[in-house]
Design a protein around this motif. Structure first.
Motif, short mmCIF file in Angstrom:
data_model
loop_
_atom_site.label_atom_id
_atom_site.label_comp_id
_atom_site.label_asym_id
_atom_site.label_seq_id
_atom_site.Cartn_x
_atom_site.Cartn_y
_atom_site.Cartn_z
N PHE A 190 15.59 8.48 -10.73
CA PHE A 190 15.00 8.32 -9.40
C PHE A 190 13.63 7.65 -9.51
O PHE A 190 13.35 6.66 -8.82
CB PHE A 190 14.87 9.69 -8.73
N LEU A 191 12.82 8.17 -10.43
CA LEU A 191 11.49 7.58 -10.57
C LEU A 191 11.57 6.16 -11.11
O LEU A 191 10.81 5.28 -10.69
CB LEU A 191 10.62 8.44 -11.49
N GLY A 192 12.53 5.92 -12.04
CA GLY A 192 12.73 4.55 -12.55
C GLY A 192 13.04 3.60 -11.40
O GLY A 192 12.47 2.51 -11.32
N GLY A 193 13.93 4.03 -10.51
CA GLY A 193 14.30 3.19 -9.36
C GLY A 193 13.09 2.92 -8.48
O GLY A 193 12.84 1.77 -8.08
N LEU A 194 12.33 3.99 -8.19
CA LEU A 194 11.14 3.81 -7.35
C LEU A 194 10.18 2.80 -7.96
O LEU A 194 9.64 1.94 -7.28
CB LEU A 194 10.39 5.14 -7.20
N GLN A 195 10.00 2.92 -9.29
CA GLN A 195 9.05 2.02 -9.94
C GLN A 195 9.52 0.57 -9.87
O GLN A 195 8.73 -0.34 -9.62
CB GLN A 195 8.85 2.44 -11.40
N LEU A 196 10.85 0.38 -10.05
CA LEU A 196 11.37 -0.99 -9.96
C LEU A 196 11.17 -1.56 -8.55
O LEU A 196 10.80 -2.72 -8.40
CB LEU A 196 12.85 -1.01 -10.33
N ARG A 225 0.81 -1.21 0.00
CA ARG A 225 0.00 0.00 0.00
C ARG A 225 0.84 1.25 0.00
O ARG A 225 0.42 2.29 -0.50
CB ARG A 225 -0.94 -0.01 1.20
N ILE A 226 2.06 1.16 0.55
CA ILE A 226 2.90 2.34 0.69
C ILE A 226 3.14 3.02 -0.66
O ILE A 226 3.28 4.23 -0.75
CB ILE A 226 4.23 1.95 1.37
N TRP A 227 3.11 2.23 -1.76
CA TRP A 227 3.42 2.79 -3.08
C TRP A 227 2.36 3.78 -3.54
O TRP A 227 2.67 4.75 -4.24
CB TRP A 227 3.62 1.68 -4.10
N ALA A 228 1.14 3.58 -3.15
CA ALA A 228 0.09 4.52 -3.53
C ALA A 228 0.38 5.89 -2.90
O ALA A 228 0.30 6.92 -3.56
CB ALA A 228 -1.26 3.99 -3.06
N TYR A 229 0.78 5.86 -1.62
CA TYR A 229 1.05 7.13 -0.93
C TYR A 229 2.29 7.80 -1.50
O TYR A 229 2.33 9.01 -1.70
CB TYR A 229 1.22 6.88 0.57
N LEU A 230 3.30 6.96 -1.77
CA LEU A 230 4.54 7.49 -2.31
C LEU A 230 4.29 8.11 -3.68
O LEU A 230 4.75 9.21 -3.98
CB LEU A 230 5.56 6.36 -2.42
N GLY A 231 3.52 7.40 -4.51
CA GLY A 231 3.18 7.89 -5.86
C GLY A 231 2.43 9.22 -5.77
O GLY A 231 2.73 10.15 -6.51
N PHE A 232 1.51 9.29 -4.82
CA PHE A 232 0.73 10.51 -4.64
C PHE A 232 1.66 11.68 -4.26
O PHE A 232 1.58 12.77 -4.83
CB PHE A 232 -0.31 10.28 -3.54
N THR A 233 2.58 11.41 -3.33
CA THR A 233 3.50 12.46 -2.89
C THR A 233 4.38 12.93 -4.04
O THR A 233 4.56 14.13 -4.26
CB THR A 233 4.39 11.92 -1.74
N VAL A 234 4.93 11.96 -4.78
CA VAL A 234 5.82 12.31 -5.90
C VAL A 234 5.05 13.11 -6.95
O VAL A 234 5.55 14.12 -7.47
CB VAL A 234 6.47 11.05 -6.51
N VAL A 251 8.26 -5.26 -4.94
CA VAL A 251 7.42 -5.56 -3.78
C VAL A 251 6.17 -6.31 -4.22
O VAL A 251 5.78 -7.31 -3.61
CB VAL A 251 7.05 -4.26 -3.02
N ILE A 252 5.57 -5.84 -5.32
CA ILE A 252 4.39 -6.55 -5.83
C ILE A 252 4.78 -7.99 -6.17
O ILE A 252 4.04 -8.93 -5.88
CB ILE A 252 3.81 -5.82 -7.06
#
Ligand code: UDP
Ligand code: MG
Length: 324
Positions: free
Chosen positions: A281-287, A238-247, A292-293
């Motif tokens: 940075f965003l590429g890394g986050l997405q990977l 779930r953390i990725w939704a919040y992180l995506g929103f923040t970014v 995690v998924i």
């Protein structure tokens, strides 16, 4: 150690002992248990050894011990399934009124079970053995264990009690509850905690291994920690939704800033460095997010096959020694 009350009514205590290449340790363990309970005629001991695919002569040593012990059962698994599966196999075949999973290397002192029994008599259904220090662990293990509990307990529910391993006394009702849990990948510490019931502690100092060597290296422990967190929390997903929103929010503010800058100062071509930083940075986050998924999906996939937790090659019942 506290003075132990005499135990009055007769009951059976099952010791569930997973063993993996422990030929040197099993004899010492059985002798120690017999010595500790010699003065307790009202406690019937049932040994349930689970041979977790040992490739030394552990099974032969166990069979020899069975010849001279009253009530010793050997569940011989078809291969090494890991300690969690071995414990599950042991709980499945234990028949006692109380059940204690215990390591064979005497790092879980059998004398402590007497104190646990006293607590059980007072009405507690679970009595946890809690280590009051970790001096016998390496620095790396201490630090990593500490971080594991911290991270696990931020994300997962229910919280794992700190410095508590599998060594605990459980009433029959709890063992039955755990046996009903359907998952085939089993993080036992988490499952034990999940079922709840009235719980208390007894403290002890964990001694060094009596014989043999540890079966857990760093990589195994890392995977064990991942198993624990992913089995009891979906926060990493779930953390990725919040992180995506923040970014996205930050990008939006940045975009407004750039637009205003262009309006006021005209087009400004340089920006290669910041562009690269944002892309990588965003590429890394997405990977990481995909990774995690993947962790969860892999677990869902394995669980969905509904394979059994362990396979038994043969059970050597205590009475087998008189048989053919
Ligand atoms: N064990 C097992 N299967 C495995 C690894 C370990 O049944 O794949 C058993 C091992 O024989 C011992 C207990 O789990 O009785 C605890 O292992 P160990 O003492 O090596 O762990 P440590 O105390 O070092 O964490
Ligand atoms: Mg040990």
């Amino acid at each position: 150690m506290k003075q132990n009350k005499k135990i009055d009514a007769m009951f059976v205590l099952s010791l569930v002992v997973p063993v993996f290449n422990e030929a040197d340790a099993v004899g010492l363990f059985v002798d120690k248990v017999i010595e500790v309970f010699a003065a307790e005629p009202n406690v019937g001991i049932e040994f349930v050894f689970v041979n977790d695919g040992s490739n030394d002569n552990t099974l032969d040593v166990l069979l020899a011990l069975q010849q001279r012990c009253q009530n010793l059962k050997i569940v011989d698994l078809s291969r090494n399934f890991g300690k969690e599966a071995a414990l599950t196999a042991g709980l499945d075949s234990a028949t006692g009124n109380v059940v204690v999973p215990i390591d064979v290397d005497l790092q879980d002192p059998p004398e402590l079970i007497l104190e646990m029994i006293n607590k059980w008599r007072e009405g507690y259904e679970v009595v946890l053995g809690r280590r009051i220090n970790r001096d016998t662990d390496s620095l790396l293990k201490r630090v990593s264990a500490n971080w594991f509990y911290r991270i696990h307990n931020i994300m997962a529910n229910p919280k794992l009690p700190k410095n508590v391993g599998d060594f605990r006394l459980m009433d029959r009702s709890i063992v039955d509850a755990i046996k009903k849990l359907p998952e085939s990948r089993r993080f036992m510490k988490g499952l034990f905690t999940w079922v709840g019931f009235r719980t208390t502690y007894v403290d002890y100092v964990r001694p060094n291994r009596a014989a043999g060597t540890t079966k857990f290296n760093g990589w195994k422990l890392w995977n064990f920690a991942l198993e624990g967190i992913t089995s009891f929390s979906t926060a990493p997903l779930r953390i990725w939704a919040y992180l995506g929103f923040t970014v996205s929010l930050v990008s939006f503010v940045f975009a407004v800033f750039i637009a205003l800058k262009v309006l006021m100062h005209g087009v400004d071509v340089p920006g290669y460095a910041s562009l690269m930083v944002a892309v990588t940075f965003l590429g890394g986050l997405q990977l990481i997010g995909i990774g995690v998924i993947g962790e969860y999906l892999g677990r869902v996939y394995i669980e969905s096959k509904r394979r059994p937790t362990y396979l038994v090659r043969r059970v050597f019942e205590p009475e087998d020694k008189n048989g053919p």
